[in-house]
Design an enzyme around this catalytic site. Structure first.
Site, PDB file in Angstrom:
ATOM      1  CG  ASP A 171      -3.497   3.642   3.201  1.00  0.00           C
ATOM      2  OD1 ASP A 171      -3.791   4.841   3.328  1.00  0.00           O
ATOM      3  OD2 ASP A 171      -3.714   2.793   4.081  1.00  0.00           O
ATOM      4  CD  GLU A 198      -1.454  -0.410   3.622  1.00  0.00           C
ATOM      5  OE1 GLU A 198      -2.619  -0.060   3.408  1.00  0.00           O
ATOM      6  OE2 GLU A 198      -1.077  -0.849   4.728  1.00  0.00           O
ATOM      7  CB  CYS A 234      -8.053  -6.273   1.274  1.00  0.00           C
ATOM      8  SG  CYS A 234      -6.546  -5.512   1.870  1.00  0.00           S
TER       9      CYS A 234
HETATM   10  C1  PEP Z   1      -6.073  -0.048   2.173  1.00  0.00           C
HETATM   11  O1  PEP Z   1      -5.304   0.865   2.457  1.00  0.00           O
HETATM   12  O2  PEP Z   1      -6.471  -0.288   1.015  1.00  0.00           O
HETATM   13  C2  PEP Z   1      -6.597  -0.932   3.213  1.00  0.00           C
HETATM   14  C3  PEP Z   1      -7.306  -1.989   2.933  1.00  0.00           C
HETATM   15  O3  PEP Z   1      -6.348  -0.574   4.500  1.00  0.00           O
HETATM   16  P1  PEP Z   1      -7.110   0.576   5.269  1.00  0.00           P
HETATM   17  O4  PEP Z   1      -8.234   1.058   4.403  1.00  0.00           O
HETATM   18  O5  PEP Z   1      -7.595  -0.003   6.549  1.00  0.00           O
HETATM   19  O6  PEP Z   1      -6.062   1.605   5.454  1.00  0.00           O
HETATM   20 MG    MG Z   2      -4.308   0.896   4.418  1.00  0.00          MG
END
Ligand code: PEP
Ligand code: MG
Length: 759
Positions: A628, A604, A675
């Site tokens: 991110d 990320e 994700c």
């Molecule tokens: C992301 O950054 O895509 C991620 C799944 O983590 P979060 O949204 O919790 O930062």
């Molecule tokens: Mg993230």
């Protein structure tokens, strides 16, 4: 000059409505500039005319009567050119227009500045002078600075009027529409419940009450509470403070006296105002008076009054919170919604969410999507503190909120809600079916979880595993770090619920916009700061306890996978691996027999994209955090509504990075999942599958839509489509080409927001 500006803005900010605000503006600017006239014209968007709304120096009877189109007069010229206009002899200008009603012929020179809010001209402020003279540069700069400051104040005052169903002139109007950004799809019709930030007097609204005695009693309790706190504090600090410093506490106690602040508040409550509103009025008045004083010592006293006000408010809010009533269709409204606020609404009562701050990529929006609650974020011009108890429509598809909705609009939205329910029912039939394309390509759909409630939703929708369990969510709802035992119980519930399906547990990912009340991280630039793995590697005691709890929770189930967030290089993976192995050794020494679980990293951060190969060699799997990754690749704060329209996971740079990660991970023989929220977008999911992702992990709400979409397309065709789109360098063209291609395949139903744009 700065001081004058500050004083004017402060006074305008405290005005009770738009009319009063404009009245103060023209009077104070006229005085400050020593001009004979100051007037404000506001653009009436319906009539497309600049209307004289306030003046000092022109005939007041012409207010509301004189107006001009953008192509008329000098005011129109300032408005259309969006630039100041400084004329020594206004009458000599070809665009000059004479209005007899204003008595204008007596004035020769003219200085006008546009009032611009969010790129839109909302009005023009003008000063005029009898004698012919050019206003000097300093005066021009003053007016321009003034109008820039006032734009926001005017927009706010206008919005406040419109939520009460009133236009600028105080006449009744139809519903007012406020535009933010979509947070979570769906529509909701319900009653606003405003959650105010603790102890912030500035945002306390006025509210009439009928039970005056009850309010008086509340206020007396608050007074008593603060008095006691003061006495205790004073006694506690007796040995550390000099007597003259301790005298401050006596001053505070005196101010709280029945004859002082206390009695003023009581008098206002007796007129039928709630205690919090009365307190705000009295404190604001005193603070303003102190702040306007030239003596520095006296100016400082303003902060004492503010502090007292905050302390009293905290007691009043505490009492209010205990007495909160949630309606059946509660629409929670706040300046900045937090996950904890959502948790406080009793089950089944939360219909919608509205947040002034944040964007569709903020964590609270992600949570809202997981819960299937229609949400609008970044509603920056919404006078949120004034809407408590009024009816609202939340359109989470288009990012819009309506106040005072008409019967017709309410009906239209009720139909949208019913249609959505029907669609969801239709998709229920897919639950037991695999996610497989028409030409037989199989791709597992996993779910992202955080709350325990997500488990049931995920199972109802046929998730094949958990691709991301955000462990920080239970941490955020808690009042302190959960113990190893408490964590073990929470994790076991997740692992057990999905067993034998895999559950990917991410190590604590706090920082950025995810803060723990009991572990505050205050930083200038939190998204580039102490986040995710950086925090937990610096605090191995937190990491080790969490890893031990996860390992112990998996005993006998063996479906645990551990995922590391915010990895920027191999050294972090090495350190984290070392800690996980240490935790594993410890739990086995304690007699818990568990195998070492698969460990993966999140990709990320752009650095991780370029190191995919090296990282893949260190771990068992990869998972792309596109939320991110998009933010860091495009340098667009995922939480900032001002740049929300620049945040785009279909940007060609993001698509290329994703394809690179898949290729590199596969070259090392490691599976790669995604994700981020992108995986839950049915149209984007087609591309991700075509790129070769081994699984997609998304919120439970969108899982059936993605499954429906992928079961309608062919893998071969999707790869062709991806190849075409990867050649396009313009994000807008990528969007429209993708939409068009899917529509041409008869799949438009799942990619368009359900609510009509033109309502
Ligand atoms: C992301 O950054 O895509 C991620 C799944 O983590 P979060 O949204 O919790 O930062
Ligand atoms: Mg993230």
């Amino acid at each position: 000059m700065l001081n004058t500006l500050r004083k004017i803005v402060q006074e305008v900010n405290a005005a009770k409505d738009l009319k009063a605000a404009l009245g103060i503006i023209v009077l104070r600017v006229q005085e400050a500039m020593g001009s004979q006239v100051c007037s404000v014209y506001l653009l009436d968007p319906q009539a497309n005319r600049f209307v004289l709304m306030a003046t000092e120096g022109l005939n007041k009877s012409s207010i509301g009567q004189v107006s001009m189109a953008p192509n008329e007069g000098l005011v129109g010229l300032v408005g259309t050119r969006e630039e100041p206009l400084n004329l020594e002899d206004a009458a000599a200008h070809p665009r000059y227009r004479y209005f007899a009603e204003t008595g204008e012929e007596r004035f020769a020179s003219f200085l006008g500045a546009p009032i611009i809010h969010h790129r839109r001209v909302v009005g023009v402020v003008v000063v005029q002078q009898k004698e012919r003279r050019q206003f000097d540069e300093g005066e021009e700069a003053f007016l321009v600075t003034m109008s820039a400051q006032l734009a926001g104040v005017i927009a706010h005052a206008e919005a406040t009027g419109s939520i009460r169903g009133l236009d600028r002139g105080g006449k009744r109007t139809q519903e007012a529409k406020f535009v933010g950004v979509p947070g979570s799809p769906g529509a909701a019709v319900g009653t606003a419940l405003v959650v105010l930030p603790p102890a912030d007097l500035d945002v306390v609204p006025d509210k009439p009450v009928t039970d005056i005695d009850a309010e008086l009693a509340l206020f007396q309790n608050a007074l008593e509470g603060v008095r006691n706190d003061m006495r205790t504090l004073s006694a506690k600090l007796a040995t550390q403070l000099r007597p003259e410093e301790r005298a401050l506490f006596d001053v505070y106690l005196m101010m709280l006296d029945d004859a002082s602040l206390g009695s003023e508040v009581t008098e206002i409550i007796k007129t039928g105002q709630w205690a919090q509103g009365a307190l705000r009025q009295v404190v604001t008045e005193h603070v303003n008076r102190f702040e306007l004083m030239d003596d520095a010592y006296l100016r400082e006293r303003a902060s004492d009054v503010k502090d007292l006000g905050r302390r009293l408010l905290a007691y009043l809010q505490q009492a209010h919170q205990q007495a909160l009533v949630y309606s059946d269709n509660t629409i929670l409204v706040s300046e900045e919604l937090t996950p904890a606020m959502l948790g406080e609404v009793p089950e089944g009562k939360l219909a919608g969410l509205v947040s002034v701050m944040g964007s569709g990529n903020s964590h609270v929006a992600i949570l809202a999507r997981a819960m299937g609650i229609p949400t609008v974020m970044g509603l920056v011009d919404f006078p949120y503190s004034k809407v408590d108890g009024i009816e609202l429509i939340v359109d989470g598809y288009n990012g819009e909120v309506f106040t005072n909705p008409s019967e017709i609009l309410t009906k239209q939205y009720a139909t949208v809600v019913a249609d959505e329910r029907e669609l969801a029912k239709g998709l229920d039939a897919l639950r037991e079916l695999p996610c497989v394309t028409t030409d037989g390509h199989r791709i597992p759909l996993w779910v992202n979880t955080g709350l325990l409630a997500d488990v049931a939703r995920a199972q109802q929708r046929g998730a094949e595993g958990v691709g991301l369990y955000r462990t920080e969510v239970p941490f955020m709802i808690n009042q302190r770090f959960p113990s190893e035992k408490e964590q073990l119980a929470i994790y076991r519930e997740q692992l057990q619920a999905f067993h034998p399906l895999p559950v990917t547990m991410r190590s604590l990912d706090i920082g950025g916009d995810k803060s723990l009340s009991y572990f505050p991280i205050n930083e200038e630039n939190p998204f580039l700061g102490w986040r995710g793995i950086r925090v937990t590697l610096d605090h191995p005691e937190i990491f080790l306890v969490q890893a031990r709890a996860m390992l112990k929770a998996s005993e006998g189930l063996n479906n645990l996978r551990i995922l590391l967030p915010m990895i920027s290089g191999t050294h972090e993976v090495e350190e984290a691996m070392h800690l996980i192995h240490r935790a594993w050794g410890e739990v086995r020494d304690e007699g818990t027999d568990v195998p070492m679980p698969p460990v993966g990293v999140m990709v990320e951060i752009p650095a991780a994209v370029y190191l995919t190969r090296e990282l893949s060699r260190q771990v068992d799997f990869l998972s792309v955090g596109s939320n991110d990754l998009t933010q860091y690749l495009l340098a667009v704060d995922r939480n900032n509504p001002r740049v929300a329209d620049l945040y785009d996971y279909l940007h060609p740079a993001v698509l290329q990075a994703l394809q690179h990660v898949v290729n590199e991970a596969h070259a090392e023989g490691k599976p790669v999942s995604i994700c981020g929220e992108m995986a839950g977008d049915p149209a984007a999911a087609v591309l991700l599958m075509a790129m070769g992702f081994d699984s997609l992990s998304m919120n439970a709400t969108n899982l059936p839509k993605v499954k429906w979409m992928l079961r309608q397309v062919s893998y071969a065709k999707s790869r062709e489509l991806l190849a075409q789109l990867m050649k396009i360098d313009n994000p807008q063209v990528i969007h429209s080409s993708l939409q068009l291609a899917l529509k041409n395949q008869g799949l438009g139903r799942m990619i368009n927001p359900q609510a009509p744009k033109t309502l």
